[in-house]
Design an enzyme around this catalytic site. Structure first.
Site, short mmCIF file in Angstrom:
data_model
loop_
_atom_site.label_atom_id
_atom_site.label_comp_id
_atom_site.label_asym_id
_atom_site.label_seq_id
_atom_site.Cartn_x
_atom_site.Cartn_y
_atom_site.Cartn_z
N LYS A 96 -23.24 58.31 7.90
CA LYS A 96 -23.91 57.04 8.21
C LYS A 96 -22.93 55.89 8.01
CE LYS A 96 -28.61 58.54 7.39
NZ LYS A 96 -28.24 59.96 7.55
N ASP A 130 -24.53 59.20 12.51
CA ASP A 130 -26.00 59.17 12.51
C ASP A 130 -26.48 57.78 12.92
OD1 ASP A 130 -26.28 61.79 11.61
OD2 ASP A 130 -26.66 61.23 9.53
N MET A 131 -27.70 57.72 13.44
CA MET A 131 -28.28 56.41 13.76
C MET A 131 -29.26 56.03 12.66
SD MET A 131 -28.10 53.84 15.72
CE MET A 131 -27.37 54.25 17.31
N ARG A 180 -26.24 62.92 20.19
CA ARG A 180 -27.35 63.73 19.68
C ARG A 180 -28.63 62.95 20.00
NH1 ARG A 180 -27.52 63.26 13.68
NH2 ARG A 180 -26.06 64.98 13.57
N LYS A 183 -35.85 61.91 17.97
CA LYS A 183 -36.98 61.00 18.20
C LYS A 183 -36.80 59.69 17.42
CE LYS A 183 -40.42 64.49 19.38
NZ LYS A 183 -41.77 65.01 19.16
N THR A 222 -34.37 68.45 17.73
CA THR A 222 -35.82 68.38 17.58
C THR A 222 -36.36 69.71 17.07
OG1 THR A 222 -37.90 67.93 18.74
CG2 THR A 222 -36.21 69.08 20.01
N HIS A 223 -37.53 69.62 16.39
CA HIS A 223 -38.25 70.84 16.03
C HIS A 223 -39.49 70.98 16.87
CE1 HIS A 223 -36.32 68.82 12.58
NE2 HIS A 223 -35.78 69.99 12.41
N ARG A 284 -37.92 60.48 4.13
CA ARG A 284 -38.09 60.48 5.59
C ARG A 284 -38.62 61.84 6.06
NH1 ARG A 284 -33.32 57.24 5.32
NH2 ARG A 284 -31.93 58.95 5.80
N ARG A 285 -38.20 62.91 5.39
CA ARG A 285 -38.73 64.24 5.77
C ARG A 285 -40.21 64.34 5.41
NH1 ARG A 285 -34.19 63.58 7.29
NH2 ARG A 285 -35.46 62.75 8.94
C1 LIG Z 1 -30.17 67.57 13.61
C2 LIG Z 1 -30.99 66.33 13.44
C3 LIG Z 1 -30.37 65.14 13.18
C4 LIG Z 1 -31.12 63.97 13.09
N1 LIG Z 1 -30.46 62.75 12.95
C5 LIG Z 1 -31.19 61.62 12.96
C6 LIG Z 1 -30.55 60.35 13.00
O1 LIG Z 1 -29.33 60.23 13.00
N2 LIG Z 1 -31.34 59.24 13.00
C7 LIG Z 1 -32.71 59.32 13.01
O2 LIG Z 1 -33.38 58.28 13.07
N3 LIG Z 1 -33.33 60.51 12.97
C8 LIG Z 1 -32.61 61.65 12.95
N4 LIG Z 1 -33.25 62.86 12.95
C9 LIG Z 1 -34.72 62.92 12.67
C10 LIG Z 1 -35.54 62.78 13.93
O3 LIG Z 1 -35.41 61.46 14.43
C11 LIG Z 1 -37.02 63.07 13.65
O4 LIG Z 1 -37.50 62.19 12.69
C12 LIG Z 1 -37.29 64.49 13.18
O5 LIG Z 1 -36.44 65.42 13.79
C13 LIG Z 1 -38.75 64.88 13.53
O6 LIG Z 1 -38.93 64.85 14.91
P1 LIG Z 1 -39.11 66.15 15.81
O7 LIG Z 1 -38.29 65.95 17.04
O8 LIG Z 1 -38.79 67.34 15.05
O9 LIG Z 1 -40.61 66.09 16.32
P2 LIG Z 1 -42.00 65.89 15.59
O10 LIG Z 1 -42.97 65.65 16.69
O11 LIG Z 1 -41.89 64.87 14.49
O12 LIG Z 1 -42.26 67.28 14.91
C14 LIG Z 1 -42.47 68.46 15.66
C15 LIG Z 1 -42.78 69.61 14.72
O13 LIG Z 1 -41.62 69.88 13.92
C16 LIG Z 1 -41.98 70.22 12.60
N5 LIG Z 1 -41.43 69.22 11.68
C17 LIG Z 1 -40.86 68.03 12.02
N6 LIG Z 1 -40.44 67.39 10.92
C18 LIG Z 1 -40.76 68.16 9.86
C19 LIG Z 1 -40.60 68.04 8.45
N7 LIG Z 1 -40.00 66.99 7.91
N8 LIG Z 1 -41.05 69.05 7.66
C20 LIG Z 1 -41.64 70.14 8.20
N9 LIG Z 1 -41.84 70.31 9.54
C21 LIG Z 1 -41.40 69.34 10.35
C22 LIG Z 1 -43.48 70.25 12.56
O14 LIG Z 1 -43.88 71.56 12.86
C23 LIG Z 1 -43.85 69.31 13.69
O15 LIG Z 1 -45.13 69.56 14.20
C24 LIG Z 1 -32.53 64.03 13.14
C25 LIG Z 1 -33.16 65.24 13.40
C26 LIG Z 1 -32.42 66.38 13.58
C27 LIG Z 1 -33.13 67.64 13.89
#
Ligand SMILES: Cc1cc2nc3c(=O)[nH]c(=O)nc-3n(C[C@H](O)[C@H](O)[C@H](O)COP(=O)(O)OP(=O)(O)OC[C@H]3O[C@@H](n4cnc5c(N)ncnc54)[C@H](O)[C@@H]3O)c2cc1C
Length: 302
Positions: A96, A130-131, A180, A183, A222-223, A284-285
């Protein structure tokens, strides 16, 4: 509301002291954070590599309090890249800009960043910026463009929840900058961000469709099974080979899905955070999935 409260608490000193001193919270945090030391992170990275995954190591830290802290972080990243090379790990680094002193001015931050990026380049490695929250978006894009003009070993992150992101993606694509796509994890006002999940998701798909055919190697972070399915489908329709992009997920989140993508032949990178400054990352998680918080609270009150 829960999400907003948790993100606001991530900046709160009293909440931090409480969480850091609570054994159940600390134990839960270990689900998302590999440990406090580099050795912990390298061990997790080795395990991920052995399972067929690439890694991005994140030494947790943001908004450092002094220039000296930023300089220490810079030196530390030199050591991280050297260890990755020595131990022949398939790992890059995510960091960051506020850990590298952006709050003390863009010029000072550039002085810290350029040697890190050049060192990564000399080792054929890569730095992902990272953003952070929207107060830093323009400065992060500017820094990424500046560094990218001087080295291919740097890329950044785009957040689908921000309305400005499509324009940023265009500017970064024009510079062949690796991105990258995620969301977005911060709390942003509705005039600059999409508040509804369906709008964030629609923008995510739109941006993914801009990134994938660009010929640059991007990360789809994304997850969300719907975002992953849309990416697979688009790549298949456009004849974009599986090795032309990668999926990315966070350490400890949906490991089942991570393994499934590997089995299907996609590139998968797991983002492994480590270090003692894990509180804001952890909050944040929790904000992303309040069920995690319910789990902690139930155990504390029990
Ligand atoms: C590799 C990586 C790098 C990232 N870097 C940044 C960054 O630089 N800046 C930034 O602002 N954000 C970053 N993020 C975070 C991202 O912006 C989201 O907040 C986060 O990934 C949750 O969004 P989602 O796409 O998984 O979808 P969502 O719609 O939030 O989640 C989809 C599903 O994923 C699972 N899930 C998601 N989050 C969690 C959790 N915390 N615990 C358990 N299950 C979960 C759940 O099953 C959920 O239903 C990063 C994420 C990843 C994967």
């Amino acid at each position: 509301m829960m999400r907003a409260a948790l993100i606001a608490l991530s900046q709160n000193g009293a909440a931090k002291r409480f969480v850091l001193s609570n054994p159940i919270a600390r134990r839960t945090a270990r689900r998302f954070v590999a440990g406090e030391g580099l050795d912990d992170a390298l061990e997790a990275a080795r395990a991920a590599n052995d399972a067929g995954m690439k890694v991005s190591l994140d030494f947790l830290g943001e908004n450092v309090a002094s220039r000296e802290d930023a300089e220490r972080a810079r030196e530390m990243y030199f050591g991280v890249f050297d260890r990755i090379a020595r131990e022949k790990l398939d790992a890059n680094v995510s960091l960051k800009l506020t850990q590298l002193g952006l709050d003390f001015g863009a010029d000072f931050c550039l002085e810290q960043m350029l040697p890190i990026v050049k060192h990564a380049e000399s080792l054929r490695n890569f730095v992902r910026i990272d953003m952070e929250g929207s107060a830093y978006t323009q400065r992060t894009v500017d820094m990424a463009l500046n560094l990218r003009a001087q080295s291919p070993a740097v890329g950044t992150v785009m957040q689908a929840y921000l309305r400005r992101t499509e324009a940023d993606v265009r500017a970064l694509l024009a510079a062949s900058c690796r991105m990258r796509l995620c969301k977005g994890a911060y709390l942003e006002p509705p005039d600059i961000s999409f508040a509804e999940k369906k709008d964030v998701d629609a923008n995510y798909v739109r941006l993914m469709q801009m990134l994938l055919p660009s010929g640059v190697y991007h990360g789809i972070a994304t997850h969300d099974p719907a975002m992953i399915a849309a990416t697979k489908q688009f790549a298949a329709e456009k004849g974009i080979a599986k090795d032309k992009f990668e999926f990315q997920m966070l350490y400890g989140i949906r490991p089942d899905l991570q393994r499934e993508l590997i089995r299907e032949g996609y590139n998968m990178r797991v983002y492994i955070p480590y270090g003692s400054d894990w509180f804001p990352y952890f909050m944040r998680r929790l904000a992303e999935r309040p069920a995690n918080l319910v789990f902690i609270l139930r155990n504390i009150f029990r």
